[in-house]
Write an enzyme that holds these catalytic residues in place. Structure first.
Site, PDB file in Angstrom:
ATOM      1  N   GLY A  26     -24.081  40.391 -43.035  1.00 55.20           N
ATOM      2  CA  GLY A  26     -24.990  39.451 -43.650  1.00 55.20           C
ATOM      3  C   GLY A  26     -24.690  39.001 -44.869  1.00 55.20           C
ATOM      4  N   SER A  27     -25.342  38.714 -45.692  1.00 51.88           N
ATOM      5  CA  SER A  27     -25.198  38.058 -47.228  1.00 51.88           C
ATOM      6  C   SER A  27     -24.597  39.363 -47.954  1.00 51.88           C
ATOM      7  CB  SER A  27     -26.237  37.426 -47.836  1.00 51.88           C
ATOM      8  OG  SER A  27     -27.391  38.313 -47.843  1.00 51.88           O
ATOM      9  N   GLU A  68     -22.945  41.805 -47.158  1.00 50.07           N
ATOM     10  CA  GLU A  68     -21.588  42.299 -46.597  1.00 50.07           C
ATOM     11  C   GLU A  68     -20.591  41.167 -46.808  1.00 50.07           C
ATOM     12  OE1 GLU A  68     -24.281  42.260 -44.685  1.00 50.07           O
ATOM     13  OE2 GLU A  68     -24.678  44.309 -45.534  1.00 50.07           O
ATOM     14  N   GLU A 107     -26.795  45.538 -33.933  1.00 46.19           N
ATOM     15  CA  GLU A 107     -25.976  46.765 -34.410  1.00 46.19           C
ATOM     16  C   GLU A 107     -26.180  48.049 -33.528  1.00 46.19           C
ATOM     17  OE1 GLU A 107     -28.224  44.849 -36.003  1.00 46.19           O
ATOM     18  OE2 GLU A 107     -27.200  44.068 -37.701  1.00 46.19           O
ATOM     19  N   HIS A 135     -25.327  45.570 -41.813  1.00 43.40           N
ATOM     20  CA  HIS A 135     -26.349  44.699 -42.704  1.00 43.40           C
ATOM     21  C   HIS A 135     -27.429  45.463 -43.163  1.00 43.40           C
ATOM     22  CE1 HIS A 135     -28.048  41.597 -44.923  1.00 43.40           C
ATOM     23  NE2 HIS A 135     -29.054  41.288 -44.029  1.00 43.40           N
ATOM     24  N   HIS A 191     -32.671  70.269 -21.090  1.00 39.17           N
ATOM     25  CA  HIS A 191     -33.428  69.004 -21.060  1.00 39.17           C
ATOM     26  C   HIS A 191     -34.826  69.276 -20.641  1.00 39.17           C
ATOM     27  CE1 HIS A 191     -33.496  64.374 -20.062  1.00 39.17           C
ATOM     28  NE2 HIS A 191     -34.496  64.859 -20.640  1.00 39.17           N
ATOM     29  N   GLY A 210     -28.177  60.969 -25.006  1.00 38.60           N
ATOM     30  CA  GLY A 210     -29.054  60.306 -24.147  1.00 38.60           C
ATOM     31  C   GLY A 210     -29.520  59.158 -24.551  1.00 38.60           C
TER      32      GLY A 210
HETATM   33  N1  TZD Z   1     -34.929  54.440 -24.565  1.00 36.62           N
HETATM   34  C1  TZD Z   1     -33.909  54.923 -25.089  1.00 36.62           C
HETATM   35  C2  TZD Z   1     -33.316  54.204 -26.225  1.00 36.62           C
HETATM   36  N2  TZD Z   1     -33.297  55.941 -24.510  1.00 36.62           N
HETATM   37  C3  TZD Z   1     -33.593  56.783 -23.495  1.00 36.62           C
HETATM   38  N3  TZD Z   1     -33.237  57.807 -23.045  1.00 36.62           N
HETATM   39  C4  TZD Z   1     -34.904  56.144 -23.034  1.00 36.62           C
HETATM   40  C5  TZD Z   1     -35.408  55.009 -23.456  1.00 36.62           C
HETATM   41  C6  TZD Z   1     -35.770  56.856 -21.676  1.00 36.62           C
HETATM   42  N4  TZD Z   1     -34.983  56.910 -20.352  1.00 36.62           N
HETATM   43  C7  TZD Z   1     -34.126  58.059 -19.863  1.00 36.62           C
HETATM   44  O1  TZD Z   1     -34.081  58.964 -20.659  1.00 36.62           O
HETATM   45  S1  TZD Z   1     -33.742  57.648 -18.464  1.00 36.62           S
HETATM   46  C8  TZD Z   1     -34.320  56.187 -18.395  1.00 36.62           C
HETATM   47  C9  TZD Z   1     -34.846  55.774 -19.690  1.00 36.62           C
HETATM   48  C10 TZD Z   1     -35.484  54.507 -19.556  1.00 36.62           C
HETATM   49  C11 TZD Z   1     -34.004  55.192 -17.232  1.00 36.62           C
HETATM   50  C12 TZD Z   1     -32.618  54.533 -17.149  1.00 36.62           C
HETATM   51  O2  TZD Z   1     -32.562  53.762 -16.031  1.00 36.62           O
HETATM   52  P1  TZD Z   1     -31.202  53.082 -15.499  1.00 36.62           P
HETATM   53  O3  TZD Z   1     -30.738  54.350 -14.425  1.00 36.62           O
HETATM   54  O4  TZD Z   1     -31.780  52.064 -14.519  1.00 36.62           O
HETATM   55  O5  TZD Z   1     -30.183  52.815 -16.607  1.00 36.62           O
HETATM   56  P2  TZD Z   1     -31.218  55.148 -13.391  1.00 36.62           P
HETATM   57  O6  TZD Z   1     -29.995  55.498 -12.475  1.00 36.62           O
HETATM   58  O7  TZD Z   1     -32.211  53.939 -12.505  1.00 36.62           O
HETATM   59  O8  TZD Z   1     -31.997  56.174 -13.719  1.00 36.62           O
END
Ligand code: TZD
Ligand code: CA
Length: 528
Positions: free
Chosen positions: A25-26, A28, A47, A70, A281, A401
């Protein structure tokens, strides 16, 4: 006159940070002026993708990666990706352009108000140098801090009127400094550890991502063989620390308190290396450890050591400690564990492919040193069972995750490892968070193979909805996405493979070529 700009590029060059992952951006532009010929700029279109690419690059190279974002908006867009970088001990040196110093106070457009506060708590250190002359030194501090154990991301906000200021006298000393330090347990601590391991009658080894980060995988094999230990991968695995067809290999531990103690029952000593205890988890109450078991954790991260709820911990460099340990242990008389049975290939049925079939095809056709960047959350166990991984640095999964890692990290890994082939295995949900990385793969002609598993849903959340007894949650399906059109829109050759035969053909063709390819595969939903 040497400027802050020149002195800063000298510092970056000295540390090998000649790849800049960014979105400008500007604020940078003055940093990017007179961009040196020996540097390369890798443009990401969002980003989140920029930080994800840099993360993949740092993890796969073991070296710090430089990022230029940015101001506040760019930093904010990158922060989801920082959650992963933080937990994978990824040495990212993130810079962000700031307004000119005299206009920060009035909060002119693009003033990053309280800039150093913004990326916390996902960085080891965050600062805005107090004056222009301090910028090269602060950059040097940032690089050293990111690289010292435990590695991790750092953040610098740099006002854009700093770059053409004269550098401070003595700035040249920065490029001749070396900062090293690999903490080792003392000989007495090592002897105690070796003694406890030798006395155990049923020890088990649990390995985490930092074993792979330290390239200590062969040392882990030696240790497992010497003491005939079964080997588990620590829960929520973000890397592959052990060859997956070795007789000692047992699989990935579940991410639940109760599940872990059930699977490790019968062991009297659990040695955890390069992982927190543990990255749980789903909440399944139970005992932290099976009855009669002791736990010892070897970690490079004092935070991991201190926060564990159970067991003893030893903080030190993983490679050096395992190396020293192996010289202190006699081979035991127990037989090696028996190798797990090979998974039976699935018969082919009409309709969407079973993910296991996709993974069998990958296992069959991928080069033996392929690198897998995985971000399909419901297929993790099936993947670990079916796809053999042999070498260090063969597997990357978002460490926190935070989705949006997979596509960009695959691009960054391929940049860091041009000799090895990178295969992204990405869910149709996950792909959307980092989709713009396809453009970067196409633009820089990086031969990543992106396999999109299209089951039309957030599969893992469907499973979680069962665990948490939420049968009626809205917002779990993602029908109607056409990844072939999306891929083409970003300039990547994209094909649909509806059955195992066409998947085999398309994958073989992609691997024979030297450009990025996206393969969309309709799949069934399975449980993680
Ligand atoms: N947003 C972000 C940034 N990270 C996350 N982990 C989630 C939402 C919540 N989330 C999970 O923890 S697993 C998942 C989500 C939305 C589903 C991913 O779906 P996919 O994989 O199609 O990539 P599967 O194999 O169908 O589970
Ligand atoms: Ca999905």
């Amino acid at each position: 006159m040497k400027t802050v700009h020149r002195a800063s590029y000298d510092v970056l060059r000295r540390h090998g940070l000649t790849t800049v992952f960014g979105n400008p951006g500007s604020n940078e532009l003055p940093f990017l002026k007179d961009f040196p010929d020996d540097f390369r700029y890798i443009l990401g279109l969002h980003e989140g993708a920029v930080v994800g690419m840099a993360d993949g690059f740092a993890l796969a190279s073991g070296q710090p990666a430089f990022v230029n974002l940015h101001a506040a908006a760019g930093t904010g867009n990158g922060m989801g990706a920082l959650t992963n970088a933080w937990y994978s001990h990824s040495p990212l040196v993130i810079s962000a352009g700031q307004q000119v110093r005299s206009m920060i106070g009035v909060e002119a457009m693009l003033a990053n108000v309280d800039a150093a506060q913004l990326p916390k708590p996902l960085v080891k250190w965050s600062a805005e140098p107090a004056c222009a002359q301090d910028v090269p030194r602060a950059l040097s501090q940032a690089i050293h801090l990111a690289s010292l154990a435990p590695k991790g991301p750092v953040y610098l906000s740099i006002p854009y009127d700093d770059w053409d200021q004269p550098a401070a006298a003595g700035a040249e000393h920065l490029v001749s400094r070396r900062v090293t330090g690999l903490g080792m347990p003392s000989p007495a601590q090592l002897a105690e550890l070796a003694g406890r391991l030798s006395r155990a009658s049923h020890p088990v080894l649990v390995l985490g991502p930092d074993v792979d980060g330290a390239r200590a995988n062969p040392l882990a094999v030696e240790l497992a063989e010497r003491l005939s230990m079964p080997v588990w991968v620590a829960p929520s695995a973000s890397r592959c620390p052990f060859p997956t067809r070795h007789p000692c290999f047992r699989g990935v531990l579940p991410a639940a308190i109760g599940g872990i103690s059930r699977l490790l029952a019968g062991h009297d000593l659990i040695l955890v290396v390069g992982a927190p205890v543990f990255r749980y988890h789903q909440f399944v109450p139970g005992d932290y450890l099976p009855a009669g078991a002791e736990l010892i954790q070897l970690t490079v991260d004092p935070g991991e050591a201190a926060r564990a709820p159970v067991g003893d911990a030893l903080v030190g460099d993983i490679f050096l400690t395992l190396e020293a340990l192996s010289g202190m242990l006699e081979s035991c008389s127990r037989p090696l564990p028996e190798a797990l049975p090979r998974p039976v290939p699935r018969g082919e049925e009409p309709g969407p492919l079973h993910p296991e079939t996709v993974f069998d095809v990958l296992d069959e056709l991928a080069p033996e040193d392929a690198i897998f960047v995985k971000e399909s959350t419901s297929t993790v166990s099936a993947f670990w069972q079916r796809v053999e991984m042999r070498h260090p640095g063969s597997y990357f999964f978002p460490a926190a995750g935070g989705l949006g890692f997979g596509l960009p990290a695959a691009v960054g890994v391929q940049l860091a490892q041009p000799q090895r082939r990178v295969i992204g295995v990405i869910g149709d949900g996950s792909a959307n968070y980092g989709i713009t990385a396809l453009w970067t793969a196409a633009h820089y002609r990086l031969p990543v193979v992106f396999i999109i598993l299209k089951n039309g849903t957030y599969g893992a959340l469907r499973w979680f909805a069962g665990v948490l007894d939420v049968p009626d949650a809205p917002g779990l399906d993602v029908p109607g996405l056409d990844f072939c059109q999306l891929g083409r829109g970003y300039g990547v050759r994209s094909v649909h493979a509806a059955d195992a035969r066409s998947l085999r053909e398309e994958l073989a063709r992609a691997l024979a070529g030297d450009e990025p390819v996206l393969i969309e595969v309709p799949t069934l939903t399975i449980e993680p």
